[in-house]
Design a protein around this motif. Structure first.
Motif, PDB file in Angstrom:
ATOM      1  N   VAL A  79       0.847  -1.183   0.000  1.00 42.74           N
ATOM      2  CA  VAL A  79       0.000   0.000   0.000  1.00 42.74           C
ATOM      3  C   VAL A  79       0.887   1.239   0.000  1.00 42.74           C
ATOM      4  O   VAL A  79       1.897   1.286   0.720  1.00 42.74           O
ATOM      5  N   PHE A  80       0.532   2.209  -0.804  1.00 42.59           N
ATOM      6  CA  PHE A  80       1.203   3.497  -0.847  1.00 42.59           C
ATOM      7  C   PHE A  80       0.146   4.581  -0.625  1.00 42.59           C
ATOM      8  O   PHE A  80      -1.055   4.353  -0.843  1.00 42.59           O
ATOM      9  N   SER A  81       0.607   5.733  -0.196  1.00 44.10           N
ATOM     10  CA  SER A  81      -0.314   6.851  -0.024  1.00 44.10           C
ATOM     11  C   SER A  81       0.144   8.044  -0.857  1.00 44.10           C
ATOM     12  O   SER A  81       1.328   8.199  -1.153  1.00 44.10           O
ATOM     13  N   THR A  82      -0.823   8.859  -1.241  1.00 49.80           N
ATOM     14  CA  THR A  82      -0.548  10.155  -1.848  1.00 49.80           C
ATOM     15  C   THR A  82      -1.252  11.210  -1.017  1.00 49.80           C
ATOM     16  O   THR A  82      -2.313  10.948  -0.434  1.00 49.80           O
ATOM     17  N   THR A  83      -0.677  12.398  -0.947  1.00 51.29           N
ATOM     18  CA  THR A  83      -1.252  13.480  -0.156  1.00 51.29           C
ATOM     19  C   THR A  83      -1.294  14.746  -0.995  1.00 51.29           C
ATOM     20  O   THR A  83      -0.280  15.131  -1.595  1.00 51.29           O
ATOM     21  N   VAL A  84      -2.472  15.374  -1.035  1.00 49.02           N
ATOM     22  CA  VAL A  84      -2.631  16.625  -1.771  1.00 49.02           C
ATOM     23  C   VAL A  84      -3.312  17.646  -0.867  1.00 49.02           C
ATOM     24  O   VAL A  84      -4.068  17.302   0.043  1.00 49.02           O
ATOM     25  N   SER A  85      -3.040  18.907  -1.138  1.00 50.43           N
ATOM     26  CA  SER A  85      -3.672  19.990  -0.389  1.00 50.43           C
ATOM     27  C   SER A  85      -4.978  20.375  -1.071  1.00 50.43           C
ATOM     28  O   SER A  85      -4.995  20.640  -2.282  1.00 50.43           O
ATOM     29  N   VAL A  86      -6.054  20.378  -0.297  1.00 43.91           N
ATOM     30  CA  VAL A  86      -7.376  20.711  -0.824  1.00 43.91           C
ATOM     31  C   VAL A  86      -7.822  22.041  -0.232  1.00 43.91           C
ATOM     32  O   VAL A  86      -7.865  22.210   0.999  1.00 43.91           O
TER      33      VAL A  86
ATOM     34  N   ASN B 221      -5.359  16.046   2.111  1.00 44.13           N
ATOM     35  CA  ASN B 221      -6.192  14.875   1.815  1.00 44.13           C
ATOM     36  C   ASN B 221      -5.292  13.701   1.446  1.00 44.13           C
ATOM     37  O   ASN B 221      -4.536  13.767   0.478  1.00 44.13           O
ATOM     38  N   GLN B 222      -5.362  12.624   2.223  1.00 39.54           N
ATOM     39  CA  GLN B 222      -4.518  11.445   1.994  1.00 39.54           C
ATOM     40  C   GLN B 222      -5.339  10.334   1.345  1.00 39.54           C
ATOM     41  O   GLN B 222      -6.441  10.012   1.810  1.00 39.54           O
ATOM     42  N   THR B 223      -4.787   9.743   0.305  1.00 37.21           N
ATOM     43  CA  THR B 223      -5.436   8.651  -0.415  1.00 37.21           C
ATOM     44  C   THR B 223      -4.513   7.446  -0.408  1.00 37.21           C
ATOM     45  O   THR B 223      -3.294   7.577  -0.574  1.00 37.21           O
ATOM     46  N   PHE B 224      -5.097   6.268  -0.223  1.00 39.10           N
ATOM     47  CA  PHE B 224      -4.306   5.037  -0.178  1.00 39.10           C
ATOM     48  C   PHE B 224      -4.533   4.218  -1.441  1.00 39.10           C
ATOM     49  O   PHE B 224      -5.652   4.127  -1.961  1.00 39.10           O
ATOM     50  N   TRP B 225      -3.426   3.620  -1.909  1.00 36.84           N
ATOM     51  CA  TRP B 225      -3.427   2.844  -3.139  1.00 36.84           C
ATOM     52  C   TRP B 225      -2.786   1.477  -2.906  1.00 36.84           C
ATOM     53  O   TRP B 225      -1.810   1.349  -2.155  1.00 36.84           O
ATOM     54  N   PHE B 226      -3.341   0.458  -3.583  1.00 39.78           N
ATOM     55  CA  PHE B 226      -2.663  -0.833  -3.629  1.00 39.78           C
ATOM     56  C   PHE B 226      -1.811  -0.838  -4.900  1.00 39.78           C
ATOM     57  O   PHE B 226      -2.317  -0.700  -6.012  1.00 39.78           O
TER      58      PHE B 226
ATOM     59  N   PRO C 134       4.503   4.891 -13.701  1.00 40.58           N
ATOM     60  CA  PRO C 134       5.943   4.702 -13.930  1.00 40.58           C
ATOM     61  C   PRO C 134       6.722   4.818 -12.613  1.00 40.58           C
ATOM     62  O   PRO C 134       6.276   5.462 -11.662  1.00 40.58           O
ATOM     63  N   LEU C 135       7.899   4.215 -12.590  1.00 40.99           N
ATOM     64  CA  LEU C 135       8.709   4.197 -11.378  1.00 40.99           C
ATOM     65  C   LEU C 135       9.029   5.602 -10.882  1.00 40.99           C
ATOM     66  O   LEU C 135       8.956   5.877  -9.672  1.00 40.99           O
ATOM     67  N   GLU C 136       9.396   6.515 -11.762  1.00 42.92           N
ATOM     68  CA  GLU C 136       9.749   7.871 -11.340  1.00 42.92           C
ATOM     69  C   GLU C 136       8.578   8.557 -10.646  1.00 42.92           C
ATOM     70  O   GLU C 136       8.762   9.286  -9.673  1.00 42.92           O
ATOM     71  N   ILE C 137       7.374   8.340 -11.136  1.00 47.23           N
ATOM     72  CA  ILE C 137       6.191   8.925 -10.498  1.00 47.23           C
ATOM     73  C   ILE C 137       5.957   8.279  -9.140  1.00 47.23           C
ATOM     74  O   ILE C 137       5.632   8.962  -8.157  1.00 47.23           O
ATOM     75  N   LEU C 138       6.154   6.967  -9.069  1.00 46.87           N
ATOM     76  CA  LEU C 138       5.983   6.263  -7.794  1.00 46.87           C
ATOM     77  C   LEU C 138       6.934   6.827  -6.738  1.00 46.87           C
ATOM     78  O   LEU C 138       6.537   7.082  -5.597  1.00 46.87           O
ATOM     79  N   ILE C 139       8.183   7.031  -7.121  1.00 42.28           N
ATOM     80  CA  ILE C 139       9.184   7.511  -6.169  1.00 42.28           C
ATOM     81  C   ILE C 139       8.881   8.934  -5.708  1.00 42.28           C
ATOM     82  O   ILE C 139       9.016   9.263  -4.530  1.00 42.28           O
ATOM     83  N   HIS C 140       8.449   9.773  -6.629  1.00 44.28           N
ATOM     84  CA  HIS C 140       8.240  11.178  -6.299  1.00 44.28           C
ATOM     85  C   HIS C 140       6.926  11.457  -5.579  1.00 44.28           C
ATOM     86  O   HIS C 140       6.865  12.329  -4.704  1.00 44.28           O
ATOM     87  N   ASN C 141       5.870  10.728  -5.925  1.00 42.69           N
ATOM     88  CA  ASN C 141       4.532  11.110  -5.471  1.00 42.69           C
ATOM     89  C   ASN C 141       3.874  10.152  -4.483  1.00 42.69           C
ATOM     90  O   ASN C 141       2.843  10.494  -3.907  1.00 42.69           O
ATOM     91  N   TYR C 142       4.460   8.959  -4.306  1.00 46.34           N
ATOM     92  CA  TYR C 142       3.806   7.950  -3.470  1.00 46.34           C
ATOM     93  C   TYR C 142       4.709   7.584  -2.284  1.00 46.34           C
ATOM     94  O   TYR C 142       5.932   7.528  -2.424  1.00 46.34           O
ATOM     95  N   VAL C 143       4.085   7.292  -1.159  1.00 49.38           N
ATOM     96  CA  VAL C 143       4.818   6.947   0.067  1.00 49.38           C
ATOM     97  C   VAL C 143       4.405   5.545   0.516  1.00 49.38           C
ATOM     98  O   VAL C 143       3.202   5.271   0.675  1.00 49.38           O
TER      99      VAL C 143
END
Length: 315
Positions: A37-44, A57-62, A90-99
């Motif tokens: 599971v990874f999370s992304t966080t954006v300001s709303v 706002n935190q969103t969780f992804w499988f 893509p891997l670069e997006i995963l590294i930069h935007n997902y935790v």
């Protein structure tokens, strides 16, 4: 080693002799089976003008790995299950935007998937853990140290026997972490490896060396004693014991290599072990020191010259 330690040359190993530290990319592609599971966080932003406010706002992804540099993701619903459309990441997006959210994956998502009989509802295996470890090293090389430390910490806490390879897995992780400068995390990985095996002299040496680099003299001597007990002929263990003795009350060398004073009980124990007189895991190669010919004083008898690397440097 002679008791006369008035001339110890504790010189550093030249940087040119140091191999490159293990690459996180290598671990990520070697495992090739990342699922977590990874999370992304954006300001709303809410409202307008003076009454405007914002919240995170935190969103969780499988997320699952489908090739060396490509992943697929699905949103996690309120029942802790992946649902909805599959997105390509893509891997670069995963590294930069997902935790990575390893604890959430293990604690809630995996049990929910198992209960529903989903094919991916299996425990973290060796390959998956190796991929996640590679991701942690990649964060470290990008100087995202808090994220790297968080990932490694959660990996160390993961429970499982890893098909009988737990000691090898965490020993290897410890070596890679130490070479990448993550020494406290290396200590934790070696300690986790020691939970799977209690009779490996090399593992105790690896842990002692990591404790040495972490300025933990008592941890260092404790594990050197265990290593020596299991194999009194292991040269690197004896050499590190000699370094402990050689640094005792040598303020110049302690300062030069950024080491704290050696406690008297630690130096005394090292002397006792040196006076007394089946490899299973790979050693943390690249010894801290080399024993070469030297002299205690001008015209004096030959003694061992101990070379150690400077504090914080690679082999």
């Amino acid at each position: 080693m002679s008791d006369d330690l008035s001339f110890l040359d504790l010189g550093s190993i030249p940087d040119g002799d140091a191999p490159q530290p293990p690459s996180g990319w290598k671990y990520l592609t070697r495992g090739g089976a990342l699922k977590c599971v990874f999370s992304t966080t954006v300001s709303v932003k809410m409202g307008m003008g003076a009454s405007a406010s914002s919240h995170m706002n935190q969103t969780f992804w499988f997320i699952r790995q489908v090739s060396n540099d490509m992943f697929e993701g699905q949103l996690i619903n309120n029942r802790h299950l992946p649902a909805g459309e599959v997105e390509t990441i893509p891997l670069e997006i995963l590294i930069h935007n997902y935790v990575p959210e390893i604890a959430y994956y293990v604690g809630l998502v995996l049990p929910a998937m198992k209960e529903q009989g989903l094919s991916d509802g299996t425990d973290l295996d060796e390959h998956n853990l190796t991929s996640l470890f590679g991701l942690g090293l990649i964060y470290a090389t990008r100087n995202q140290m808090k994220l790297a430390q968080s990932v490694i910490s959660e990996i160390v806490e993961v429970q499982g026997d890893f098909a009988g390879r737990g000691q090898f897995l965490f020993n290897e992780f410890g070596i890679a972490l130490r070479k990448n400068g993550l020494v406290p995390e290396a200590v934790e990985c070696f300690r986790r490896a020691s939970e799977f095996v209690h009779d490996d002299e090399n593992l105790y040496y690896n842990l002692a060396r990591a404790c040495y680099e972490n300025d933990d003299w008592h941890g260092c001597i404790e594990n050197l004693v265990q290593s020596h007990r299991l194999n009194p002929r292991l040269e690197v263990t004896r050499n590190l014991l000699e370094v402990v003795v050689g640094l005792e009350e040598n303020e110049y060398r302690l300062s030069q290599y950024g080491k704290p004073p050696v406690p008297p009980d630690v130096a005394s124990r090292a002397r006792e072990v040196l006076a007394s007189d089946t490899v299973k895991l790979p050693l943390d190669e690249g010894p801290v020191m080399r024993i070469e010919p030297g002299r205690a004083r001008s015209g004096g008898p030959p003694v061992g010259t101990v070379h150690v690397k400077r504090h914080g440097s690679d082999e």
